[in-house]
Every structure is written in C-alpha cells, then in structure tokens.
Design an enzyme around this catalytic site. Sequence first.
Site, PDB file in Angstrom:
ATOM      1  N   ASP A  61       0.811  -1.215   0.000  1.00 34.88           N
ATOM      2  CA  ASP A  61       0.000   0.000   0.000  1.00 34.88           C
ATOM      3  C   ASP A  61       0.850   1.273   0.000  1.00 34.88           C
ATOM      4  O   ASP A  61       1.992   1.268   0.460  1.00 34.88           O
ATOM      5  CB  ASP A  61      -0.877   0.036   1.254  1.00 34.88           C
ATOM      6  CG  ASP A  61      -2.050  -0.914   1.186  1.00 34.88           C
ATOM      7  OD1 ASP A  61      -2.063  -1.784   0.287  1.00 34.88           O
ATOM      8  OD2 ASP A  61      -2.948  -0.808   2.039  1.00 34.88           O
ATOM      9  N   HIS A 116      -5.516   9.518  -0.056  1.00 38.01           N
ATOM     10  CA  HIS A 116      -5.437   8.672   1.136  1.00 38.01           C
ATOM     11  C   HIS A 116      -6.222   9.256   2.316  1.00 38.01           C
ATOM     12  O   HIS A 116      -5.725   9.335   3.440  1.00 38.01           O
ATOM     13  CB  HIS A 116      -3.975   8.452   1.540  1.00 38.01           C
ATOM     14  CG  HIS A 116      -3.739   7.217   2.359  1.00 38.01           C
ATOM     15  ND1 HIS A 116      -3.821   7.209   3.730  1.00 38.01           N
ATOM     16  CD2 HIS A 116      -3.422   5.948   2.013  1.00 38.01           C
ATOM     17  CE1 HIS A 116      -3.552   6.004   4.183  1.00 38.01           C
ATOM     18  NE2 HIS A 116      -3.312   5.204   3.162  1.00 38.01           N
ATOM     19  N   HIS A 207       3.609  -2.297   3.336  1.00 34.72           N
ATOM     20  CA  HIS A 207       3.710  -0.929   2.823  1.00 34.72           C
ATOM     21  C   HIS A 207       5.092  -0.707   2.226  1.00 34.72           C
ATOM     22  O   HIS A 207       6.093  -0.826   2.931  1.00 34.72           O
ATOM     23  CB  HIS A 207       3.462   0.084   3.951  1.00 34.72           C
ATOM     24  CG  HIS A 207       2.099  -0.004   4.565  1.00 34.72           C
ATOM     25  ND1 HIS A 207       1.777  -0.943   5.523  1.00 34.72           N
ATOM     26  CD2 HIS A 207       0.977   0.719   4.339  1.00 34.72           C
ATOM     27  CE1 HIS A 207       0.505  -0.790   5.866  1.00 34.72           C
ATOM     28  NE2 HIS A 207      -0.005   0.209   5.166  1.00 34.72           N
TER      29      HIS A 207
END
Length: 261
Positions: A61, A116, A207
């Site tokens: 992500d 986001h 991530h």
Amino acid sequence: MLSRRDLLSGVSAVLCTPFLSNAALATETPALQIPAGVTQGGPTTITRIPTEQPRVAMTFDDGPHHSLTPQLLDMLAARNIKATFYLIGRRVQLYPQLTARIAAEGHEIGNHTWNHPRLTSLGQTSLLRELDRTSDIIYETVGRRPVTMRPPYGLLHHNQRMHIHATRNYPTILWSVDPEDWRRPGSSVVANRIVGRAHSGAVILAHDIIGSTVRAMPAALDGLIARGYAFNTVSEIMGWPHWGEPPRQEVAARPVWQDRS
C-alpha cells in the site's frame, strides 16, 4: 483487525480542489464476478481467498515510493514473484515512470484513492471523486484501469462498499495477514510475522513506503517460499483474468475528475 488502522497517520496531503469536466471515457472497470466463498464482512468485501494449493497474495500500500519501490521491484523480480500494489493517485502522478515499471513487470495495480483520506468521513460525491481520479491517472499512465480497490486504513462503511461496487464494480480488498509494519517494529519482526501468520489464500498487507518493510522482504519472501507458498496477484488468486489483459467494456461517457487550474 481494522481498528489499528485508525492509528496510522497515512500519506494524505490535500492537493488542488477538483471539479467535474464533461470529458468522456472510452473504457471502464470491467464487471467481474466475485467468486463464491471469498468474501467476509459483506458481499463485496474480500479478506482471504480459499485455495486448494498453498498460495498467497502479497499486497503493498501507499506507493509508489521513489527509492523504496524500485528496491522492492528488484527483490520481486529476482524471485519471479508478482504482487499487487495499491497505489495513491497523486503519487502515480508524481512517479509515472515508476508506475509504468510496476505494470510492465507483471504486477497488478489497485486503487488506493487519490489523497489517502478517511473515506468514512466523505460523502458519496467526494468518495467517488477519490476513486475516479485515481483510476483515470492509472489508465493514463499504464493504459489499464484497476479492478479492485483498498480503502485507506481499511475504513469503509458497509453502505459505501456496496455503493462502490454497484457504481464502479470495485470489490473492497482488505487483508487476513497484517504484520503491523506501520508501527515499525523492525525488519526481522515484520518478516517473522508475515511468515508465521501466513495461510493458504492469505491476503498479506505491507507498505512499500516504509524502509524497514522493504528490508524485511527478502527474509519474508524466502521464508514463504521455503514453506511451500506460491504467489499470485489479487485478481489471479480469485481466478480472475490476469490484470495485464482485463476484459474491456464500452460504456457511455461519465464525468472525469480533474484539478481546478
């Protein structure tokens, strides 16, 4: 599983306020059927996929990151592993060549919104704007649209998930393995958690904007391989067509979200 995402600061900067134009789109996200038995938390929400063989989907992500994502791509290429990258639209705009490399090397790109934000705080118009702008910039950059989305922090109301699926054909992809790398516990801890918590059909969250996470990947990936796991993208593990060649569907024009400039 989701409450811990509330604590994550994320990567959310507000860009220019968008407005609607009347530009037409030639293609849209194809309507792919969600296989039976893969959903949890509602008919459009996916956390894991039952598989007969030991397979997992690695997902990353918040990228692309200008220096960490290339390192990760090299690690994946060395092991012939394909992953799914949930990219932030404004970062795609900043790093189009890197985004193109992700797609060119056979990885799947998913929609992780433009800025986001916490989607639970947005109305339907703002919610769809976040998704549409991201889908548009990905299409402009690599010539393909995402077929899945992941909400920032994992936060999305049930009615929002249903609305997104009904209007944009996106299932909501969450995860079943979370190493909590956002807490930055160290590379060895992240690797051990991924390997130790893995299971067949797992969707593994990580991530690629966190240095310790990227440094954990060789041990994590090699550990999963040693335990007999194979790797698929999210679409592949669900039995969908390879994201590089998704079915296309001609649609009527719909608004395109653009910056006010």
